[in-house]
Structures are given as structure tokens and as C-alpha cells.
Write an enzyme that holds these catalytic residues in place. Structure first.
Site, short mmCIF file in Angstrom:
data_model
loop_
_atom_site.label_atom_id
_atom_site.label_comp_id
_atom_site.label_asym_id
_atom_site.label_seq_id
_atom_site.Cartn_x
_atom_site.Cartn_y
_atom_site.Cartn_z
N THR A 283 40.70 24.77 36.72
CA THR A 283 41.08 26.49 36.40
C THR A 283 41.24 27.04 37.63
O THR A 283 40.97 26.44 39.08
CB THR A 283 40.14 26.83 35.65
OG1 THR A 283 40.63 28.17 35.07
CG2 THR A 283 38.71 26.97 36.01
N ASN B 164 45.97 21.28 35.33
CA ASN B 164 44.60 21.55 34.65
C ASN B 164 43.77 20.66 34.25
O ASN B 164 42.64 20.84 33.81
CB ASN B 164 45.02 22.63 33.59
CG ASN B 164 45.59 22.13 32.50
OD1 ASN B 164 46.08 20.92 32.57
ND2 ASN B 164 45.30 22.81 31.28
N LYS C 8 44.40 25.15 40.65
CA LYS C 8 45.42 24.58 39.85
C LYS C 8 46.79 24.05 40.89
O LYS C 8 47.11 22.67 40.56
CB LYS C 8 45.96 25.27 38.69
CG LYS C 8 45.16 25.44 37.69
CD LYS C 8 46.22 26.26 36.45
CE LYS C 8 44.85 26.48 35.48
NZ LYS C 8 45.67 26.98 34.11
N ASP D 187 48.65 23.17 29.75
CA ASP D 187 48.85 24.44 29.11
C ASP D 187 50.18 24.45 28.25
O ASP D 187 49.83 25.34 27.00
CB ASP D 187 48.90 25.36 30.27
CG ASP D 187 47.45 25.53 30.92
OD1 ASP D 187 46.33 25.35 30.59
OD2 ASP D 187 47.60 25.81 32.20
N GLY E 220 52.44 35.64 36.69
CA GLY E 220 51.45 34.71 37.40
C GLY E 220 51.60 33.44 37.07
O GLY E 220 52.69 32.85 36.45
#
Length: 283
Positions: A63, A88, A67, A103, A128
Site C-alpha cells: 500500500t 498492490n 506501490k 485494485d 492520484g
């Protein structure tokens, strides 16, 4: 790698990470008793500690802020990790250590579970790391993207747009500031931390925007129902919070590590239990 080798999530800071709770439950659902814990690593210790973990761990989750920083230490990237240059999940095998990104699949599974299609005109709030995942998935799905950011983040938003256009050259993409979002949206995605505990009353956009929005996904998972989701639901929109994505992306990591298979019912139960555990931790 032996099943008895421990698993970890690495990052800094980790705080009250939900990962140990979720992953321990996922192991138990498969009849396994593997150890899983949070391993906070200071930036100047990343290389030394990561090299050690890649030799001794069963698998790793990664995390913020590592990453991308872990990539030079891996033997290769697979799937979405190669596309996004963001990792991740790390699979540690006899053939080497390989980076994945779950993700995107977690995001898509969360939307599907909430009955929300990824289509039409999409408002993406933020630019982001996780925003990149959402923007790319929306572009690949053929959506029209309107990226709303703070004035100070417009340069970063331009970089995100350039990245998405390289992936999907024909994408319909627009950048604007959060206070200038307008029009009807099929889906609004919050990829900012606005509304996260302890600032739970904050919202990234004005309520007026939500009255023209059919569905809202908020990547924030603490609290389970953010102010944004509450207002969206009051306006008649379908809503999904961040916990389903968090649990689904964790479950997909287990599929990568040892070919685990979970039923939708098992994941739904774990999402509910994780919400309750978070409530217990944070009140």
C-alpha cells in the site's frame, strides 16, 4: 513457497489497517491458518526489508507509498500491474517474485455487486494513484470522463489525462475543477480522501452535483457511509462504499497466491463483518 510462511501488508504509515482482519478471515474461509500481519516499513528501510521479505514471506500486499517503489525489486509484472505500473500484490514463487494490481478487479466487482454499470458520463474526483485505476477502467469501458480536481491539482490531472489517452486514444476526456462540475452523470467516483475518518462531515463536491447523478462510488471505506454517499442516496442515487472494493481486491490476491475461490455470499458476509470490525476499531 511453503503455506506456513507468513504474509504481510507493507506500507507507511499503516495505522489501523483492515488488511490483517480481512486476509485472516479469507485464509480461514479456505481452511488455512496462515499468519497475516501489517509490516510498517520506513522509506529508508524499504530496500533492505523488502529484499528479506521476498525470501521469507508467503506473499505480500503493498500500500501507500510503495506501490511503484517495489517494482525494481521484482522479477516481473503481470496483468493490470504492467498496464498501470502500480503493484498492490506480490506473488512469491519458485520462478520469481511477480507484481500484480488487484485494485481494478476489486473496483469492478464492487460496482457489479452494487448493481452499478460502468458506462456513460463519469465524473472522476481526484487524480492520484487509485484515480488512475478508475480513469483507465472507465476509458477502457468506453465512458466519457470528466475529471474534477482541486485547482492546485490541475497539472497532475493533465498528466493523468495524457496517460489515459495513451492507453485509449479515442477516449472522451475533460478536466475541470471540483467547483465547476456540471451536467448529468451516470456515475460519480470519489478517488479523493475527502470524507475519510476523522473528517467525516466533509464532501468533495456540492450537494447540487449529486442531484444530477445516477450512481456514486466512494473509494473511502471509513466510515462505511460517507457524507457523500448519504447525500447521494437521499437524492435517489445508487451508492457503493469503499469496503466492497477493499474486500474484493484482497480476495483476488488469494486467487493469485494459491488459486483460492470464494463465493459471492462469502464475500458479502465478510464485507459486513469488516464494516462491523471497523466500527469497533474507530467507533
Amino acid at each position: 513457497m511453503s503455506q506456513s510462511a507468513p504474509y504481510y501488508v507493507i506500507g507507511h504509515p499503516l495505522g489501523h489497517s483492515m488488511s490483517p482482519f480481512i486476509h485472516t478471515r479469507l485464509f480461514a474461509a479456505q481452511g488455512r491458518a496462515d499468519e497475516y500481519s501489517a509490516r510498517e516499513i520506513l522509506p529508508d528501510r524499504l530496500e533492505t526489508e523488502l529484499r528479506g521479505l521476498l525470501k521469507t514471506a508467503g506473499g505480500l500486499n503493498v500500500t501507500i507509498p510503495y506501490k511503484q517503489a517495489v517494482i525494481p525489486f521484482l522479477d516481473g509484472l503481470r496483468g493490470r500491474a504492467e498496464l498501470y505500473r502500480s503493484v498492490n500484490t506480490i506473488d512469491i514463487t519458485e520462478q520469481g517474485c511477480f507484481g500484480y494490481n488487484t485494485d481494478a478487479e476489486g473496483f469492478l466487482a464492487a460496482l457489479q455487486g452494487g448493481g452499478i454499470p460502468l458506462k456513460g458520463r463519469v465524473a472522476l474526483l481526484g487524480s492520484g494513484g487509485v484515480g488512475r485505476t478508475f480513469a483507465c477502467e472507465a476509458a477502457l469501458a468506453g465512458c466519457t470522463i470528466v475529471n474534477g480536481v482541486r485547482e492546485s491539482d490541475l497539472p497532475q490531472a493533465r498528466e493523468l489525462e495524457d496517460y489515459v489517452r495513451r492507453l485509449v486514444p479515442a477516449v472522451s476526456y475533460e478536466r475541470t475543477t471540483l467547483d465547476r462540475l456540471e451536467g448529468d452523470f451516470d456515475l460519480l467516483i470519489n478517488a479523493t480522501p475527502v470524507g475519510m475518518y476523522p473528517h467525516t462531515q466533509a464532501m468533495p463536491v456540492d450537494k447540487a452535483v449529486l442531484s444530477h447523478t445516477a450512481a456514486v462510488f466512494d473509494a473511502v471505506y471509513n466510515p462505511g457511509v460517507t457524507a457523500l454517499l448519504g447525500c447521494a442516496a437521499a437524492s435517489g442515487a445508487k451508492t457503493v462504499g469503499g469496503m466492497p472494493m477493499l474486500v474484493w481486491q484482497a480476495a483476488i490476491a488469494h486467487q493469485i497466491w494459491y488459486n483460492a475461490v470464494f463465493s459471492s455470499e462469502a464475500i458479502a458476509s465478510l464485507i459486513e463483518d469488516s464494516q462491523q470490525e471497523m466500527q469497533r476499531l474507530f467507533g
